[in-house]
Design a protein around this motif. Sequence first.
Motif, PDB file in Angstrom:
ATOM      1  N   UNK A 101       0.831  -1.205   0.000  1.00 25.88           N
ATOM      2  CA  UNK A 101       0.000   0.000   0.000  1.00 25.88           C
ATOM      3  C   UNK A 101       0.863   1.253   0.000  1.00 25.88           C
ATOM      4  N   UNK A 102       2.116   1.128  -0.466  1.00 25.73           N
ATOM      5  CA  UNK A 102       3.030   2.255  -0.480  1.00 25.73           C
ATOM      6  C   UNK A 102       2.522   3.301  -1.473  1.00 25.73           C
ATOM      7  N   UNK A 103       2.218   4.527  -1.006  1.00 22.56           N
ATOM      8  CA  UNK A 103       1.738   5.550  -1.940  1.00 22.56           C
ATOM      9  C   UNK A 103       2.890   6.155  -2.741  1.00 22.56           C
ATOM     10  N   UNK A 104       2.619   6.569  -3.967  1.00 20.11           N
ATOM     11  CA  UNK A 104       3.583   7.320  -4.765  1.00 20.11           C
ATOM     12  C   UNK A 104       4.794   6.553  -5.226  1.00 20.11           C
ATOM     13  N   UNK A 105       4.670   5.240  -5.492  1.00 14.86           N
ATOM     14  CA  UNK A 105       5.826   4.457  -5.944  1.00 14.86           C
ATOM     15  C   UNK A 105       6.268   4.958  -7.317  1.00 14.86           C
ATOM     16  N   UNK A 106       7.550   5.310  -7.410  1.00 20.38           N
ATOM     17  CA  UNK A 106       8.130   5.818  -8.658  1.00 20.38           C
ATOM     18  C   UNK A 106       8.855   4.731  -9.427  1.00 20.38           C
ATOM     19  N   UNK A 107       9.503   3.826  -8.709  1.00 22.20           N
ATOM     20  CA  UNK A 107      10.306   2.783  -9.348  1.00 22.20           C
ATOM     21  C   UNK A 107      10.435   1.600  -8.407  1.00 22.20           C
ATOM     22  N   UNK A 108      10.674   0.437  -8.990  1.00 24.14           N
ATOM     23  CA  UNK A 108      10.933  -0.778  -8.227  1.00 24.14           C
ATOM     24  C   UNK A 108      12.220  -1.373  -8.782  1.00 24.14           C
ATOM     25  N   UNK A 109      13.168  -1.671  -7.897  1.00 27.98           N
ATOM     26  CA  UNK A 109      14.449  -2.225  -8.338  1.00 27.98           C
ATOM     27  C   UNK A 109      14.268  -3.651  -8.846  1.00 27.98           C
ATOM     28  N   UNK A 110      15.299  -4.139  -9.490  1.00 29.77           N
ATOM     29  CA  UNK A 110      15.326  -5.544  -9.871  1.00 29.77           C
ATOM     30  C   UNK A 110      15.446  -6.400  -8.619  1.00 29.77           C
ATOM     31  N   UNK A 111      15.008  -7.643  -8.713  1.00 31.80           N
ATOM     32  CA  UNK A 111      15.170  -8.577  -7.605  1.00 31.80           C
ATOM     33  C   UNK A 111      16.643  -8.949  -7.465  1.00 31.80           C
ATOM     34  N   UNK A 112      17.117  -9.010  -6.223  1.00 31.30           N
ATOM     35  CA  UNK A 112      18.481  -9.445  -5.944  1.00 31.30           C
ATOM     36  C   UNK A 112      18.429 -10.582  -4.931  1.00 31.30           C
ATOM     37  N   UNK A 113      19.280 -11.582  -5.098  1.00 30.73           N
ATOM     38  CA  UNK A 113      19.285 -12.683  -4.121  1.00 30.73           C
ATOM     39  C   UNK A 113      19.819 -12.215  -2.771  1.00 30.73           C
ATOM     40  N   UNK A 114      19.185 -12.692  -1.708  1.00 27.90           N
ATOM     41  CA  UNK A 114      19.602 -12.386  -0.340  1.00 27.90           C
ATOM     42  C   UNK A 114      19.489 -13.659   0.498  1.00 27.90           C
ATOM     43  N   UNK A 115      20.168 -13.689   1.636  1.00 28.10           N
ATOM     44  CA  UNK A 115      20.042 -14.858   2.518  1.00 28.10           C
ATOM     45  C   UNK A 115      18.621 -14.977   3.068  1.00 28.10           C
ATOM     46  N   UNK A 116      18.185 -16.206   3.266  1.00 28.27           N
ATOM     47  CA  UNK A 116      16.843 -16.460   3.817  1.00 28.27           C
ATOM     48  C   UNK A 116      16.641 -15.780   5.166  1.00 28.27           C
ATOM     49  N   UNK A 157      25.267  -4.180  -2.525  1.00 29.15           N
ATOM     50  CA  UNK A 157      25.620  -2.758  -2.550  1.00 29.15           C
ATOM     51  C   UNK A 157      25.349  -2.134  -3.909  1.00 29.15           C
ATOM     52  N   UNK A 158      24.750  -2.901  -4.812  1.00 26.70           N
ATOM     53  CA  UNK A 158      24.529  -2.426  -6.178  1.00 26.70           C
ATOM     54  C   UNK A 158      23.258  -1.603  -6.334  1.00 26.70           C
ATOM     55  N   UNK A 159      22.371  -1.627  -5.352  1.00 26.40           N
ATOM     56  CA  UNK A 159      21.119  -0.883  -5.473  1.00 26.40           C
ATOM     57  C   UNK A 159      21.299   0.536  -4.956  1.00 26.40           C
ATOM     58  N   UNK A 160      20.543   1.450  -5.529  1.00 27.25           N
ATOM     59  CA  UNK A 160      20.562   2.838  -5.098  1.00 27.25           C
ATOM     60  C   UNK A 160      19.336   3.532  -5.637  1.00 27.25           C
ATOM     61  N   UNK A 161      19.161   4.789  -5.302  1.00 25.74           N
ATOM     62  CA  UNK A 161      17.958   5.504  -5.733  1.00 25.74           C
ATOM     63  C   UNK A 161      17.866   5.612  -7.255  1.00 25.74           C
ATOM     64  N   UNK A 162      16.665   5.805  -7.770  1.00 27.65           N
ATOM     65  CA  UNK A 162      16.502   5.973  -9.218  1.00 27.65           C
ATOM     66  C   UNK A 162      17.310   7.176  -9.714  1.00 27.65           C
ATOM     67  N   UNK A 163      17.728   7.115 -10.959  1.00 29.30           N
ATOM     68  CA  UNK A 163      18.509   8.199 -11.565  1.00 29.30           C
ATOM     69  C   UNK A 163      17.782   9.534 -11.408  1.00 29.30           C
ATOM     70  N   UNK A 164      18.533  10.562 -11.047  1.00 33.44           N
ATOM     71  CA  UNK A 164      17.969  11.897 -10.897  1.00 33.44           C
ATOM     72  C   UNK A 164      17.278  12.142  -9.572  1.00 33.44           C
ATOM     73  N   UNK A 165      17.304  11.167  -8.671  1.00 36.55           N
ATOM     74  CA  UNK A 165      16.669  11.278  -7.355  1.00 36.55           C
ATOM     75  C   UNK A 165      17.733  11.109  -6.278  1.00 36.55           C
ATOM     76  N   UNK A 166      17.369  11.559  -5.083  1.00 35.22           N
ATOM     77  CA  UNK A 166      18.257  11.430  -3.941  1.00 35.22           C
ATOM     78  C   UNK A 166      17.531  10.743  -2.797  1.00 35.22           C
ATOM     79  N   UNK A 167      18.246   9.874  -2.089  1.00 36.39           N
ATOM     80  CA  UNK A 167      17.684   9.147  -0.948  1.00 36.39           C
ATOM     81  C   UNK A 167      18.502   9.499   0.291  1.00 36.39           C
TER      82      UNK A 167
END
Length: 176
Positions: A101-116, A157-167
């Motif tokens: 129910x996150x309002x205002x979603x601009x982008x969703x990153x690709x899925x990345x594998x993580x530990x269970x 460490x490869x994920x970050x905010x969408x281009x042109x945005x700041x987090x």
Amino acid sequence: MDAVARVRWAAVGAGGRVARRTSAWWERAVAAREHRAPQPLVHAVLEVVVDGATTRVDMGPTWGRTAAGRRVVRTGPVGSRLLGRCPLFRYEVRTVHGPDATPGVLAVSADVPVPRDLLEHLTDVPVWTWGRDEAGTGDMWTSNSVVAWLLGRAGVTSLGPPAGHRAPGWDAGLRA
């Protein structure tokens, strides 16, 4: 690794006028100090999918939320430790199950594998003062820091905010 994670990037303040206005003012001031153009600010929500079940990790104010559907994992102060004694100046790190129910979603990153067991590390998330640099990272601690910290702990460490945005706070989470 039998789990994946993704980050939903939402516009800061998409759910309310106060956050949108104060964040825009703050970003203009920071941009002027850094001699750059202001950028749209984004808020990260981490989604972890294990065995088909999605859990979202977020950080926000402790007030104004109903208890249904969320699990509070940690709480911390907002602005200063002294102010944090008042419930109005506290944040919570929480998990939520069910439809997004996150309002205002601009982008969703690709899925990345993580530990269970990534979500088991939520109890280890630092609870530094929101809006301060208590860890000495050069960036303030925010909701973005929590997401970046968890991903960094998983080696992502490869994920970050969408281009042109700041987090704001993203770097604090990775450095901590």
